[in-house]
Design an enzyme around this catalytic site. Structure first.
Site, PDB file in Angstrom:
ATOM      1  N   GLU A 122       0.836  -1.217   0.000  1.00  0.00           N
ATOM      2  CA  GLU A 122       0.000   0.000   0.000  1.00  0.00           C
ATOM      3  C   GLU A 122       0.864   1.257   0.000  1.00  0.00           C
ATOM      4  O   GLU A 122       0.651   2.168   0.811  1.00  0.00           O
ATOM      5  CB  GLU A 122      -0.952  -0.015   1.197  1.00  0.00           C
ATOM      6  CG  GLU A 122      -1.865  -1.233   1.221  1.00  0.00           C
ATOM      7  CD  GLU A 122      -2.990  -1.127   2.260  1.00  0.00           C
ATOM      8  OE1 GLU A 122      -2.803  -0.453   3.292  1.00  0.00           O
ATOM      9  OE2 GLU A 122      -4.065  -1.711   2.021  1.00  0.00           O
ATOM     10  N   GLU A 267      -6.015  -8.210  -0.014  1.00  0.00           N
ATOM     11  CA  GLU A 267      -6.537  -8.330   1.363  1.00  0.00           C
ATOM     12  C   GLU A 267      -8.037  -8.114   1.337  1.00  0.00           C
ATOM     13  O   GLU A 267      -8.522  -7.171   0.720  1.00  0.00           O
ATOM     14  CB  GLU A 267      -5.912  -7.271   2.291  1.00  0.00           C
ATOM     15  CG  GLU A 267      -4.407  -7.359   2.443  1.00  0.00           C
ATOM     16  CD  GLU A 267      -3.840  -6.272   3.362  1.00  0.00           C
ATOM     17  OE1 GLU A 267      -4.632  -5.600   4.060  1.00  0.00           O
ATOM     18  OE2 GLU A 267      -2.613  -6.083   3.360  1.00  0.00           O
TER      19      GLU A 267
END
Ligand SMILES: *[C@@H]1O[C@H](CO)[C@@H](O)[C@H](O)[C@H]1NC(C)=O
Ligand SMILES: *[C@@H]1O[C@H](CO)[C@@H](O)[C@H](O)[C@H]1NC(C)=O
Ligand SMILES: *[C@@H]1O[C@H](CO)[C@@H](O)[C@H](O)[C@H]1NC(C)=O
Ligand SMILES: *[C@@H]1O[C@H](CO)[C@@H](O)[C@H](O)[C@H]1NC(C)=O
Length: 484
Positions: A122, A267
């Protein structure tokens, strides 16, 4: 008898084959290790196998974990932490070393089935203030070049797990989706590079965060039970936020000329504690809903029908994660820290989760507030604050598993957490005049006062004692033989 035995054998073989074939396309899991007392890697690998989990995503390339994965048949995505991006972006040689040490070595030394390298994690989160914007793409390119140079580019693909806010929609409709304006050009360069290398786009999608950060978010839209009214986007119906979010990405890709880039959900999951919307029931509802819709029925999304490729977040709770995003951060596991399942979850073949085996716990002891303690003692507040800062109090507070404790219960919970995380050392239950050790379990209702598991170092001592005992008995045996 023989005939019976062999028919049992064939039935077992047949069941095994079904199980193997059935779980090939199964859901993956994220395995993070930001825990004070992580389970031994070999225990976790057995846990994965016992639950038929065939794909794992790691945040690092920890050699002990990769060693434990050898010959397990489990497919692995290894990760490169953000703090290594700068070095890898600026040095082809560093990238080559990374690939040689952290990919090639494991592939050749007897079979860790590495399929992907996740470059960064991220990296474009807005909380990073652009720190990794100039290094992510060059690091990705250098790692790809290193894989190509080692002849691995067909076998191992690169990707960058991105947070879902790298794209957005100007309305509630996915078809208005595009990449975030401040990183639009960068995103196109990254997607182009991934696409040229046959690599997937990886995105993390969190309906829980939508609910957490927006009090007006319709709760049922986070789940998979057919929220009404569905959003109608040019004839396509969106009755859950996952579909809508996913297809916003599909539109962003399509609009910029990339129709066929594969998408991986890096995720997806729901926490079980630390917030009023984080509990066992909602986590079970979300995860089971996700698995049933996208794995068992393979429904896909309106824009991409068919199988979805996803990794649950996460396998096991991590009690040392930063709680800056919220107290729920330490409770994403489908298993507790000790490998006990939290709730029933059918991952496709099996109906329930199988617990970790061979887990060693510390003694059945807890540290609690003395009944005689004076709550007005001016040591109380600093003691609780100290315990919570250095242990884990994320199960306390409104709507959490221990949210119904009274003041005394709260204090005991904090003391016990500190005591357990410090391996039940006597010195870790010495809050001045306030604490005592008890062998009576203080757990009440949903609020569990946990006992910590033994770490490697504790197991090491046991191992040595066991070894000495064995040596002793062998010697004894020889002595007796000689005497006789
Ligand atoms: C927990 O995390 C902190 C900060 O990341 C680190 O300094 C510490 O060593 C970790 N503790 C354990 C027991 O892993
Ligand atoms: C391999 O990965 C580990 C874990 O991220 C890292 O500490 C190490 O520096 C890497 N090795 C090389 C040669 O880059
Ligand atoms: C990002 O900027 C904010 C405000 O300037 C600052 O408080 C924060 O520490 C910065 N974060 C990072 C990771 O640099
Ligand atoms: C218990 O502790 C939590 C977290 O520190 C706090 O929010 C809550 O109000 C406390 N409850 C009582 C009854 O003191």
């Amino acid at each position: 008898m023989e005939g019976e035995k062999s028919s049992i054998f064939f039935v077992l073989l047949f069941l095994n084959v079904i199980w193997l074939v059935g779980s090939v396309s199964g859901i993956g899991v994220n395995w993070g290790i930001q825990s004070t007392h992580p389970l031994p890697p070999s225990t976790v690998v057995k846990l994965l196998k016992d639950n038929g989990i065939q794909r794992v995503k790691l945040f690092d390339a920890d050699p002990d974990i990769l060693d434990a994965m050898k010959k397990s048949g489990i497919q692995v995505m290894v990760g490169i932490p953000n703090d290594m991006l700068y070095t890898l972006a600026n040095s082809v040689q560093a990238a080559e070393k990374w690939v040689s040490k952290n990919v090639s070595a494991h592939l050749s030394s007897g079979g860790v089935d590495i399929r992907y390298v996740a470059v960064g994690n991220e990296p474009f989160l807005s909380t990073y203030n652009g720190t990794y914007e100039s290094t992510t793409l060059p690091a990705l390119q250098n790692i790809q070049a290193a894989l190509t140079k080692s002849g691995l580019s067909n076998r191992v693909k690169v990707t960058v797990p991105l947070n879902a806010d790298v794209y957005q929609s100007s309305s509630e409709k996915p078809s208005d989706g595009d990449f975030r304006p401040d990183i639009h050009d960068l995103m196109l360069q990254i997607v182009k590079f991934l696409s040229q290398n046959g690599a997937p786009f990886t995105v993390n999608i969190y309906p829980f965060i939508s609910l957490y950060s927006d009090p007006n978010f319709p709760v049922d839209y986070a789940f998979f039970n057919g929220y009404q009214p569905a959003i109608n986007d040019n004839g396509k119906n969106y009755d859950n936020v996952f579909d809508a979010n996913h297809d916003t990405l599909v539109w962003a890709l399509q609009k910029n000329g990339f129709t066929n880039v594969p998408i991986i959900i890096g995720e997806i999951g729901w926490p079980t504690d630390g917030d009023k919307n984080a509990n066992l029931q909602l986590a079970q509802r979300f995860n089971q809903g996700f698995v049933s819709r996208y794995y068992v029925s393979q429904k896909g999304t309106p824009m991409r029908p068919g199988p979805v490729d996803a990794y649950l977040f996460s396998l096991i709770d991590e009690d040392n994660k930063s709680i800056r995003p919220g107290n729920f951060e330490r409770h994403w596991g489908i298993f507790y820290f000790d490998g006990q399942p939290k709730y029933q979850l059918g991952l496709g073949q099996s109906k329930g989760l199988v617990a970790a085996s061979g887990v060693d716990y510390l003694a059945k002891k807890w540290c609690v507030l003395k009944p005689s303690a004076n709550l007005n003692d001016d040591q109380v507040a600093p003691s609780v604050a100290y315990a919570c800062e250095n242990a884990d109090c994320t199960s306390l507070g409104y709507g959490t598993s221990c949210g119904n404790l009274d003041v005394k219960g709260n204090i005991s919970y904090a003391f016990n957490s500190y005591y357990q995380i410090h391996d039940q050392l006597d010195s870790a239950c010495k809050f001045p005049g306030l604490s005592m050790i008890t062998d009576k379990d203080p757990s009440v209702g949903t609020c569990k006062f946990r006992i910590m598991i033994q770490t490697d170092s504790a197991a090491g001592i046991d191992g040595r004692i066991w070894f000495l005992r064995k040596v002793f008995f062998v010697l004894l045996f020889y002595i007796i033989t000689i005497i006789m």
